[in-house]
Design a protein around this motif. Structure first.
Motif, PDB file in Angstrom:
ATOM      1  N   ALA A 116      33.484  -3.507  10.873  1.00  9.11           N
ATOM      2  CA  ALA A 116      32.504  -3.304  11.215  1.00  9.11           C
ATOM      3  C   ALA A 116      31.154  -3.972  11.231  1.00  9.11           C
ATOM      4  N   PHE A 117      31.321  -4.040   9.504  1.00  7.13           N
ATOM      5  CA  PHE A 117      30.511  -4.149   8.602  1.00  7.13           C
ATOM      6  C   PHE A 117      30.775  -5.609   8.797  1.00  7.13           C
ATOM      7  N   ALA A 118      31.156  -6.152   8.768  1.00 11.09           N
ATOM      8  CA  ALA A 118      31.140  -7.826   8.805  1.00 11.09           C
ATOM      9  C   ALA A 118      30.626  -8.352   9.291  1.00 11.09           C
ATOM     10  N   LEU A 119      31.338  -7.444  11.257  1.00 11.00           N
ATOM     11  CA  LEU A 119      30.772  -7.873  12.794  1.00 11.00           C
ATOM     12  C   LEU A 119      29.029  -7.553  13.112  1.00 11.00           C
ATOM     13  N   LEU A 120      28.887  -6.865  12.485  1.00 12.68           N
ATOM     14  CA  LEU A 120      27.276  -6.889  12.298  1.00 12.68           C
ATOM     15  C   LEU A 120      26.342  -7.483  11.363  1.00 12.68           C
ATOM     16  N   VAL A 121      26.806  -8.292   9.921  1.00 12.07           N
ATOM     17  CA  VAL A 121      26.144  -9.049   9.818  1.00 12.07           C
ATOM     18  C   VAL A 121      26.482 -10.563  10.717  1.00 12.07           C
ATOM     19  N   LEU A 122      26.981 -10.887  11.199  1.00 16.51           N
ATOM     20  CA  LEU A 122      27.260 -11.814  12.047  1.00 16.51           C
ATOM     21  C   LEU A 122      26.650 -11.461  13.347  1.00 16.51           C
ATOM     22  N   VAL A 123      26.363 -11.148  13.651  1.00 14.95           N
ATOM     23  CA  VAL A 123      25.211 -10.204  14.745  1.00 14.95           C
ATOM     24  C   VAL A 123      24.256 -10.777  14.473  1.00 14.95           C
ATOM     25  N   ALA A 124      23.473  -9.817  13.717  1.00 14.48           N
ATOM     26  CA  ALA A 124      22.224  -9.659  12.736  1.00 14.48           C
ATOM     27  C   ALA A 124      21.853 -10.744  12.649  1.00 14.48           C
ATOM     28  N   LEU A 125      22.739 -11.811  12.159  1.00 12.62           N
ATOM     29  CA  LEU A 125      22.229 -13.336  11.103  1.00 12.62           C
ATOM     30  C   LEU A 125      21.910 -14.594  12.281  1.00 12.62           C
TER      31      LEU A 125
END
Length: 549
Positions: A346-355
């Motif tokens: 979930a955190f990794a997915l949020l990182v990709l979205v934010a990037l």
């Protein structure tokens, strides 16, 4: 890594029956309808036909019919034109095998297209099981990874279809971060290399995903064991590794590096020769917007709501809605599940979205878009195809939590599974897709071939001129297709890039052919006699012989 809870997995005594049923349902209701059950080319006669021509070139090269691997007879006489786009080296073997057993080019393409769904599903299922997800959860997670809306929408870009190495590389990477063992790092590098050979786009996005997992692990939100600094992680890995294993891993990693160098050298070389570069504005226009994650124009259920989302540039590339059921399950997995890897995902997915997100023209992505490889990636919104893996892991964990909770209330897990199957199948199967009957393509080629005389010189260069009532890419692909079946070279060309001076503004077919060769002559600094010798070889299909003069 999270271990598989026995109480959840006990419902999976049927072995591979459950995942097989999900896979069959996905193939029958979602994958095969895109080809109208092997009677049509999935998509239109644009990018799907281009991918088919590249695959056919690989088959012809293997048989010795095409002399150069990197210079098929498109955009003739320019060289290295295979490096203008994806090459299918990692997946083309399936197509070559289907052609070798006697299937037609069209049927082999459909078979290659369909096989991607099954291979993606199997590899994702395997990875999810290793992440501690039950058979039921892994089946549903793999279903999401293989058949979600973004996958269906990108069916016209079949070069993105083979993503099977993404789950395997991510699994090995997370095992390396968890255990610090060299063998897992080596596996992650191997599978990342395989993914680059399948699709450079997906390979690049995979690197971003692995980086996001690394950030998530260092954030330690899922309460994993503390992760040492990178240099200490590497030192500890080498210190505890057996010398023989270090040498073997070093050899494998070296071979991967050499393979990637061989893959990328032609791209780097011809990009330099032809001056290819992506304009930052072009990349910025294809970054995801907030509304992109709600677009599902092909969905029968969601197209009405999707239509209200406006002002999304390159809308057809921004269809990033993962599906309501998948998102609900993923949210449950991230919030309620005890699976630590689901929370890391979930955190990794949020990182990709934010990037990659662009909000009113602001984005973090320009921080990396000038790095090697990143500048060649135009459609960043396609990263949703890689985002599907962490989403699948979260969804699988959500299924496991729901099954555990429902069992506590004296319901049967099979009832929950049935409801989830129905919900997923209805949502993803209720999709409008485009397909072109294979007979329509064959009739089109037959009509063109009838305009080519049998007594053309052996060195004749074909050119199918543009038609005022058709998009330019259609006639370019017509020329490429015709030249391939007639074993000729052609001035026509269509790809992710074009050589300098390729397209002319004059709609007159003879003038168009002359200008294309003039552009090539100027680029190569040819003499007038060399230029005229090329012009003499051109045959404009449908025009009088010699009109290129």
């Amino acid at each position: 890594m999270t271990q598989i809870p026995h109480r959840i997995d006990a419902s999976g005594r049927s072995g591979f029956l459950l995942p097989a049923l999900f896979l069959c349902a996905g193939l029958l209701l979602i994958a095969l309808p895109q080809s109208r059950y092997f009677s049509a080319i999935p998509g239109d006669l644009g990018d799907p036909r281009f991918n088919g021509l590249i695959l056919e070139h690989l088959f012809r090269w293997v048989r010795g019919l095409d002399e150069s691997l990197w210079s098929p007879g498109f955009f003739f006489p320019y060289r290295g034109v295979l490096a203008f786009s994806d090459n299918h080296f990692g997946s083309g073997g399936i197509y070559v095998l289907l052609r070798a057993i006697g299937l037609s080019a069209e049927t082999s393409y459909i078979g290659w297209f369909t096989a991607a769904f099954a291979i993606n599903y199997a590899c994702c299922y395997y990875a999810l099981r290793k992440f501690g997800i039950s058979r039921l959860g892994s089946s549903i997670g793999a279903f999401v990874f293989s058949f979600a809306f973004p996958v269906i929408n990108q069916g016209i870009h079949a070069q993105l279809g083979y993503r099977f190495a993404v789950p395997l590389a991510a699994l090995a990477w997370m095992q390396f971060l968890e255990r610090g063992e060299l063998r897992f790092l080596t596996r992650s590098i191997v599978w990342s290399t395989v993914q680059f050979f399948c699709s450079i786009y997906i390979g690049y996005f995979l690197l971003l995903l692995l980086g996001a997992f690394l950030v998530a692990r260092y954030a330690n939100l899922a309460r994993h064991s503390a992760l040492p600094p990178p240099h200490r992680l590497v030192v500890g890995m080498l210190r505890h590794a057996d010398g023989r294993h270090v040498l073997r891993s070093a050899a494998i990693i070296l071979m991967c590096g050499m393979a990637l160098a061989l893959l990328f050298y032609p791209y780097v070389h011809y990009s330099s020769v032809y001056g290819f570069a992506r304009d930052p504005g072009e990349i910025g226009g294809m970054l995801p917007r907030l509304g992109s994650y709600l677009l599902a124009d092909l969905s029968i259920l969601w197209s009405g709501a999707s239509a209200h989302i406006v002002d999304i540039p390159m809308r057809h590339e921004q269809q990033m809605f993962f599906g309501a059921v998948a998102c609900v399950l993923a949210a449950v997995g991230a919030i309620k599940s005890t699976n630590r890897d689901a929370r890391t995902s979930a955190f990794a997915l949020l990182v990709l979205v934010a990037l990659t997100l662009s909000v009113r023209g602001f984005s973090l992505y320009p921080l990396i878009e000038h790095l090697p490889l990143a500048n060649a990636i135009r459609a960043v919104s396609r990263i949703c195809l890689v985002m599907l893996f962490p989403l699948a892991l979260m969804a699988g964990a959500g299924v496991d939590w729901l099954c555990s909770s429902v069992k506590g209330r004296n319901f049967h897990g099979s009832s929950v599974a049935a409801l989830l199957v129905i919900a997923l199948l209805v949502e993803y199967a209720a999709t409008n897709t485009v397909a072109t009957p294979t007979q329509e393509l064959r009739d089109r080629l037959t009509a063109l071939a009838a305009k080519v005389p049998n007594d053309l010189p052996a060195d004749a260069i074909l050119f199918v001129p543009r038609q005022s009532q058709q998009p330019l890419y259609m006639t370019e692909l017509d020329g490429m297709n015709l030249a391939q079946i007639l074993d000729r070279n052609t001035l026509n060309g269509y790809s992710g890039n074009s050589p300098p001076g390729f397209y002319a503004s004059d709609i007159d077919p003879c003038a168009d052919a002359r200008v294309r060769l003039t552009g090539y002559s100027h680029f190569m600094q040819m003499s007038e006699s060399q230029h005229l010798a090329l012009v003499d070889r051109v045959y404009v299909v449908g025009s009088q012989p010699g009109c290129a003069h």
